[in-house]
Structures are given as structure tokens and as C-alpha cells.
Design a protein around this motif. Sequence first.
Motif, short mmCIF file in Angstrom:
data_model
loop_
_atom_site.label_atom_id
_atom_site.label_comp_id
_atom_site.label_asym_id
_atom_site.label_seq_id
_atom_site.Cartn_x
_atom_site.Cartn_y
_atom_site.Cartn_z
N ILE A 1 0.86 -1.19 0.00
CA ILE A 1 0.00 0.00 0.00
C ILE A 1 0.89 1.24 0.00
O ILE A 1 2.06 1.17 0.38
CB ILE A 1 -0.97 0.00 1.21
CG1 ILE A 1 -0.23 -0.23 2.53
CG2 ILE A 1 -2.03 -1.07 1.02
CD1 ILE A 1 -1.12 -0.23 3.76
N ARG A 2 0.31 2.37 -0.45
CA ARG A 2 1.14 3.56 -0.68
C ARG A 2 1.24 4.44 0.56
O ARG A 2 1.69 5.57 0.49
CB ARG A 2 0.55 4.37 -1.84
CG ARG A 2 0.60 3.63 -3.17
CD ARG A 2 -0.54 4.08 -4.05
NE ARG A 2 -0.58 5.55 -4.14
CZ ARG A 2 -0.11 6.25 -5.15
NH1 ARG A 2 0.44 5.64 -6.19
NH2 ARG A 2 -0.19 7.57 -5.15
N PHE A 3 0.78 3.94 1.70
CA PHE A 3 0.88 4.71 2.95
C PHE A 3 1.33 3.73 4.04
O PHE A 3 1.29 2.52 3.84
CB PHE A 3 -0.47 5.34 3.29
CG PHE A 3 -1.62 4.37 3.25
CD1 PHE A 3 -2.07 3.74 4.41
CD2 PHE A 3 -2.26 4.06 2.03
CE1 PHE A 3 -3.11 2.83 4.36
CE2 PHE A 3 -3.30 3.14 1.99
CZ PHE A 3 -3.73 2.54 3.15
N LYS A 4 1.77 4.27 5.16
CA LYS A 4 2.30 3.38 6.21
C LYS A 4 1.23 2.52 6.87
O LYS A 4 1.47 1.40 7.27
CB LYS A 4 3.00 4.22 7.30
CG LYS A 4 4.39 4.67 6.89
CD LYS A 4 5.28 4.91 8.09
CE LYS A 4 4.93 6.21 8.78
NZ LYS A 4 5.96 6.64 9.75
N GLY A 5 0.04 3.09 6.99
CA GLY A 5 -1.02 2.36 7.67
C GLY A 5 -0.89 2.50 9.18
O GLY A 5 0.08 3.08 9.68
N ILE A 6 -1.83 1.92 9.90
CA ILE A 6 -1.85 2.07 11.35
C ILE A 6 -0.63 1.41 12.00
O ILE A 6 -0.09 0.45 11.46
CB ILE A 6 -3.13 1.46 11.97
CG1 ILE A 6 -3.21 -0.04 11.64
CG2 ILE A 6 -4.37 2.20 11.50
CD1 ILE A 6 -4.04 -0.82 12.63
N PRO A 7 -0.20 1.91 13.16
CA PRO A 7 0.86 1.22 13.89
C PRO A 7 0.36 -0.14 14.39
O PRO A 7 -0.80 -0.28 14.78
CB PRO A 7 1.17 2.15 15.07
CG PRO A 7 0.07 3.15 15.13
CD PRO A 7 -0.69 3.12 13.85
N ILE A 8 1.28 -1.12 14.37
CA ILE A 8 0.92 -2.47 14.84
C ILE A 8 1.29 -2.54 16.33
O ILE A 8 2.46 -2.44 16.69
CB ILE A 8 1.70 -3.54 14.05
CG1 ILE A 8 1.38 -3.42 12.55
CG2 ILE A 8 1.37 -4.94 14.57
CD1 ILE A 8 -0.09 -3.51 12.20
N ARG A 9 0.28 -2.66 17.19
CA ARG A 9 0.60 -2.72 18.61
C ARG A 9 -0.27 -3.68 19.40
O ARG A 9 -1.27 -4.20 18.89
CB ARG A 9 0.59 -1.34 19.24
CG ARG A 9 -0.51 -0.46 18.81
CD ARG A 9 -0.16 0.98 19.22
NE ARG A 9 -1.17 1.87 18.70
CZ ARG A 9 -2.05 2.51 19.44
NH1 ARG A 9 -2.05 2.38 20.74
NH2 ARG A 9 -2.96 3.30 18.88
N THR A 10 0.16 -3.93 20.61
CA THR A 10 -0.51 -4.87 21.50
C THR A 10 -2.00 -4.58 21.58
O THR A 10 -2.40 -3.43 21.72
CB THR A 10 0.11 -4.76 22.91
OG1 THR A 10 1.50 -5.06 22.79
CG2 THR A 10 -0.54 -5.73 23.88
N GLY A 11 -2.79 -5.64 21.47
CA GLY A 11 -4.23 -5.49 21.57
C GLY A 11 -4.93 -5.42 20.23
O GLY A 11 -6.16 -5.47 20.15
N LEU A 12 -4.12 -5.33 19.17
CA LEU A 12 -4.71 -5.31 17.83
C LEU A 12 -5.12 -6.73 17.45
O LEU A 12 -4.32 -7.67 17.57
CB LEU A 12 -3.66 -4.77 16.84
CG LEU A 12 -4.12 -4.55 15.40
CD1 LEU A 12 -5.19 -3.46 15.33
CD2 LEU A 12 -2.93 -4.18 14.52
N VAL A 13 -6.36 -6.92 17.04
CA VAL A 13 -6.82 -8.22 16.56
C VAL A 13 -7.28 -8.06 15.12
O VAL A 13 -8.15 -7.23 14.83
CB VAL A 13 -7.96 -8.79 17.44
CG1 VAL A 13 -8.43 -10.14 16.87
CG2 VAL A 13 -7.48 -8.97 18.88
#
Length: 256
Positions: free
Chosen positions: A192-204
Motif C-alpha cells: 500500500i502507498r501509505f504506512k497504515g496504522i501502527p501495529i501494537r498490542t491489543g490489535l486483533v
Amino acid sequence: MAVKLKSESEMRIMREAGQIVGQTLAALREKVKPGVDVLELEAFVDDEYERRGVGSPFLDYSPAPKYPPYPSRICISVNDELVHGIPKHRLLKEGDIVSMDLGSVWKGYVGDAAITVGVGKVSAQAQDLIDVTSQALAAGIEAAGKAKHLSDICAAIEDAILPSGYSIVRGYGGHGVGRSMHEAPHIPNHRIRFKGIPIRTGLVIALEPMVIVGGPETYECEDGWTVKTVDGSLCCHFEHTIAIREGQPPEVLTLP
Ligand code: MF3
Ligand code: CO
């Protein structure tokens, strides 16, 4: 739409929701044999869910007015059917490949997973397609453990598929999972052409690579749901719901 991170107690429930899906898919895998009717597979899910008191996020689902309410608890897609196959009378035959996509609602939370299984002995190419797609899912899960941003996961899935020369499906992808089956973010199976959301604890999130042997084009059938490849070539789909944990690899919630 904002991303909803899950607490430890929500995660415990989502583990149960996921396990129901994993166990049911494992049982379905054993039932896939030449001569089995797709409707028998659907009936097994109906019986199992009624017996266990499990809800379905698929049944009556309609993401937009153009989609009629989805009429089943499971999507069963055979050969050139990619995803969202509505179960109908069809005897599976040796060499077919069948994708089974299943969701659960348990104590208010959703689990979502899919597997593609060969019927009896399949062609070398069909087996390769299955291997490439399941390895793309594994690569996405592994990447999710190290990713800073969503785009890192998307890139890892793309990179796992590219060397095969098969086509990556665009327009369908993974998604956040929680009280609803589809939460933010949408997760493409390509860069994708953008970074996207940060990947962090609690993400399902649910990762779900979809791969086609031939060209990438797909269309929706007159039933309003079943997605098929335009060139009639074989296609494949695997999905797991995973949770990002503190200091640990991602937890695959939809294992048996
Ligand atoms: N599991 C799929 C997804 O992630 C399919 C749901 S479509 C439905 O989107 F209609 F069956 F619900
Ligand atoms: Co999904």
C-alpha cells in the motif's frame, strides 16, 4: 473508523471464539472427500453451532444494500470460486479444491478463518497454489510480529506470493475483528502507498491472502455473493484471526 484495541479479558473471549472456528474447520477438513455434497458440509456447521450455542456473523450479513442477506453460516467456494460461495447442492470430485470460510460469534466476539482443502488427489499446480497461499498467510502472521505499521504486513504477504507468478487478488482483503466481523483497518494483500496504522498490542486482525493461478480479475455472480475468477482459473484463500501480544509472536486465535 478508529481501530479498537482489545483488553486481556476481551482477548480471552476472542480466543474461545477463534477456537470454535478452528475446531469446526478441522472437522470439516476431514469430511472433504470425493462424493461429499457441499450441503452436507453446511449442515455439519449448522448442527455443530446449534449444539454448542454458537452464533454466526455470516448469516444474514449484508455489508451494503446491493448485497442480499447472506443465507448461510459458511462460505464454500470450489475451484474457480474465490470467496463468498453460497453453499449449494454440488458433489465434490477428486481433484477439486474447496475453500471453507467460517465465522463465529461467541459471548459477543467474532472469530473468522478460512482454509482451502484438496479433494482426494489434486494436480501439482493445485497443490502448489494451496502451498503458496497458506505460506503467504504464515508470512503475514510472522511479519505481524515484527511490523511497525500495517504496510509491513501487506508487503510481506505480497512478497510471499510474487515469486510464484500467480496473481494477487485486489479489492478483497483482511480486516480488524472484534465485536463486529469487519472492523478497521482493511488489510490489502499487496503493498500500500501509505504506512497504515501502527501495529501494537491489543490489535486483533484477520489476514486473508487470496491467490489466483491465472489473471487477477474476478466478478460477483448473479446470486449477489459468489466471487469467481474471470478466466475460470483455480484460486485459493486462507485466513486466520490473530492477536498482537506484548513481547510475543502474534497469537493465532483460530487454531483448533
Ligand atoms: N470471512 C469473510 C470475510 O472476512 C466472509 C464473510 S462474507 C459473509 O469477509 F457474507 F459470508 F459473511
Ligand atoms: Co475475514
